[in-house]
Design an enzyme around this catalytic site. Structure first.
Site, PDB file in Angstrom:
ATOM      1  N   ASP A   1       0.814  -1.216   0.000  1.00  0.00           N
ATOM      2  CA  ASP A   1       0.000   0.000   0.000  1.00  0.00           C
ATOM      3  C   ASP A   1       0.851   1.271   0.000  1.00  0.00           C
ATOM      4  O   ASP A   1       0.655   2.168   0.828  1.00  0.00           O
ATOM      5  CB  ASP A   1      -0.936   0.018   1.226  1.00  0.00           C
ATOM      6  CG  ASP A   1      -1.720  -1.262   1.392  1.00  0.00           C
ATOM      7  OD1 ASP A   1      -2.174  -1.811   0.371  1.00  0.00           O
ATOM      8  OD2 ASP A   1      -1.879  -1.728   2.543  1.00  0.00           O
TER       9      ASP A   1
ATOM     10  N   GLU B   1     -11.646   1.007  -3.101  1.00  0.00           N
ATOM     11  CA  GLU B   1     -10.914   1.483  -1.919  1.00  0.00           C
ATOM     12  C   GLU B   1      -9.670   2.238  -2.350  1.00  0.00           C
ATOM     13  O   GLU B   1      -9.442   2.464  -3.542  1.00  0.00           O
ATOM     14  CB  GLU B   1     -10.545   0.312  -1.008  1.00  0.00           C
ATOM     15  CG  GLU B   1      -9.757  -0.781  -1.689  1.00  0.00           C
ATOM     16  CD  GLU B   1      -9.659  -2.059  -0.856  1.00  0.00           C
ATOM     17  OE1 GLU B   1     -10.296  -2.144   0.203  1.00  0.00           O
ATOM     18  OE2 GLU B   1      -8.940  -2.967  -1.273  1.00  0.00           O
TER      19      GLU B   1
END
Length: 582
Positions: free
Chosen positions: A80, A252
């Site tokens: 991420d 997301e």
């Protein structure tokens, strides 16, 4: 990122049992003729002389041609990624889950050579993660630089939700959290518009859930001066994903950018596994609807032949940065897999150029594989780093410093009172099992290669006055999570010293090998050798050659596909207090 892991909380109870010391029988004291209970002596701290890690991936073996760079730029468990620029300096942070210190901060001058320079979460006053399974905690941060200040906005799952940290120096120290109780969900983004207004986008539940995995992207305005959300400013940006009629899942990781008069919203879609992707939307105004790009996804590997050689999988979750020359680049997560889809190294950070075509950003054409090597940014001079984070390299810690090297992490708590440094040795006071949800006496560094060796030398624990109840073990571990790991250690038993190997494969650890050691054994070397889906364990006394502890073992239990969760394997040192009979 999605939650596909259910922790087995009963293991925390078992872990707490492991740390209880037994007591010696009562004795009659001559001084007052009363009976007193005398605690058994605590086991001695384990003494480690050094730790060494060596990457041996064939894929990295060829010399890197001049002017090119190696993907991944951050090998191993660096998921991420979020990137920002301040002048000629580039900074990244990544998800850290329940590892401490948390939120690693990485620096580069050329986008391809990165150095770990610190952490944003370094003290207990910032974060409480006791009792959490390893894949909970800190999810998907966004890092931004604005007007002299660095901002990280992120989520602590199960312990308070979304918050912001600030710093004037990215290496730290960082502030205590600014909590955002109005902002639900995960994966928040902070966007500084050119009119001075500030916005927070995030993943959350839709107004009406239509199917499993149906999520939405929401937007709030943020009052920067007063550090709070502006009431009644919430707005829906995306419902479901690119095309709601196809039932897209897990929209997301939103990031907002402004370019050529357009607002662009880049998100992850499809979940964090094989269907992962990056998609893009745009709008002329944050008050108008965002329109999806007809050519989405702009990044994925899900449509490729799974039998392709050296596959890179799970690609998605991208963040952009613009260079001084006007070019754009994307960092994103992906995974190097073996046997088509297994990976033990976790989700890694990759880098690719971004091109703009017809007003839309493009990362990788459909059907193309992510390249392992390609041309580096031509406008940036190469700046090597002292501790490479990709390619084949060797790394050693001789424990000559007075603090842990930045490459080491612990679990859940920020307390390090159970470790110390003396005479170029690391001392670990024995603690709970690796199966516990408490903080074990464990330091780990990332497994960054499919093929690797990790080794250490330690002092064989000395016998205690009541070794059957108060003994300790110490050794080396390959840890994926509480129920999936290997631990090779040495300990004293009632009948002598012993080398043992334990395997946790979805349940409590089971001993799979045990070898007696001579009574005069004082030093031992231990080694873990990994080869993608297999793993071997070795020991050596003194200057003797390496000896296998047992047959080749299954390394797939350390993969995300078997263990589930979001982390990669960590390799490191552990000391455990043993219970009676060991």
């Amino acid at each position: 990122m999605t939650n596909n892991y259910r922790a087995v909380l009963q293991q925390s109870v078992l872990g707490l049992i492991f740390c209880l010391s037994a007591c010696q029988p009562a004795v009659d004291t001559a001084a007052n003729n009363t009976t007193a209970t005398v605690p058994a002596p605590a086991p001695a701290a384990a003494q480690f002389n050094w730790f060494e890690y060596q990457g041996l991936d064939p894929l990295f073996a060829e010399p890197l041609p001049q002017g090119t760079y190696q993907n991944p730029v951050l090998a191993g468990f660096f998921p991420d990624p979020s990137i920002t620029r301040n002048g000629d300096d580039y900074y990244m942070t990544v998800s850290s889950f329940t590892y401490t210190p948390g939120l690693p901060i990485l620096h580069s001058r050329d986008l391809v050579n990165w150095q770990l320079i610190g952490y944003a979460l370094t003290r207990q006053s910032q974060m409480e993660m006791d009792g959490l399974q390893v894949s909970r905690g800190i999810f998907a941060p966004t890092l931004r630089y604005h007007d002299g200040t660095y901002y990280i906005i992120t989520t602590v799952v199960d312990r308070g939700g979304n918050f912001i940290l600030t710093a004037t120096d990215p290496a730290g120290p960082w502030s205590d959290p600014i909590w955002l109780p109005e902002v639900e969900g995960i994966d928040p983004d902070i966007f500084f518009d050119d009119d001075g207004r500030v916005y927070i986008a995030h993943n959350g539940d839709p107004e009406e859930s239509l199917y499993e995995g149906h999520k939405a992207i929401w937007l709030w305005e943020y009052d920067l001066a007063n550090q709070k959300i502006i009431a009644d400013s919430q707005k829906l940006l995306v419902n479901g994903g690119v095309d709601l009629s196809t039932k897209p899942i897990w929209i997301e990781a939103p990031h907002i950018y402004k370019h050529d008069g357009w607002y662009y919203l880049v998100c992850a879609e499809g979940g964090t596994a094989d269907e992962h992707s990056a998609v893009v939307f745009r709008s002329r105004s944050l008050s108008e609807p965002f329109i999806p790009y007809s050519g989405n996804p702009i990044l994925t590997q899900r449509d490729l032949d799974p039998t392709r050689p050296d596959p890179i999988t799970t690609a998605g979750h991208a963040d952009f940065v613009q260079l001084p020359d006007g070019s754009w680049w994307a960092v994103f997560l992906a995974s190097r897999a073996y046997q088509e889809r297994f990976f033990n190294t976790g989700r890694e950070t990759f880098l690719l150029p971004v091109s703009w075509q017809d007003g839309w950003p493009h990362i990788l054409p459909a059907g193309e594989t992510i390249p392992y090597r390609l041309a580096a940014p031509t406008s940036l001079a190469t700046v090597p780093v002292a501790q490479p984070l990709t390619g084949n390299f060797s790394w050693q810690d001789d424990f000559s410093a007075s603090t842990l090297d930045l490459q080491w992490n612990t679990l859940r708590k920020f307390d390090q009172s159970w470790l110390s440094f003396n005479n170029q040795q690391l001392s670990l006071k024995p603690g709970v099992s690796l199966s516990s949800f408490d903080q074990p006496a464990f330091i780990g560094r990332r497994q960054q290669h499919m093929h690797f060796e990790a080794s250490t030398q330690l002092q064989v624990p000395a016998a205690t006055a009541n070794q059957a109840s108060a003994g300790a073990s110490a050794g080396i571990a390959a840890f994926q999570n509480e129920t999936h790991h290997y631990y090779m250690g040495v300990r004293n038993k009632a009948d002598g010293k012993e080398l043992f190997l334990e395997k946790a494969a979805g349940a409590e650890p089971q001993q799979i090998a045990a070898l007696p050691l001579t009574s005069d054994a004082t030093q031992i070397r231990l080694k873990i050798s990994g080869q993608a889906g297999s793993i071997n364990f070795y020991y050596a006394l003194g200057n003797d050659d390496w000896q296998a502890v047992t047959t080749t073992q299954d390394a797939q239990i350390l993969s995300t596909q078997v263990a589930t969760g979001f982390v990669g394997t960590m390799l490191g040192l552990h000391s455990r207090q043993e219970t009676g009979g060991n």
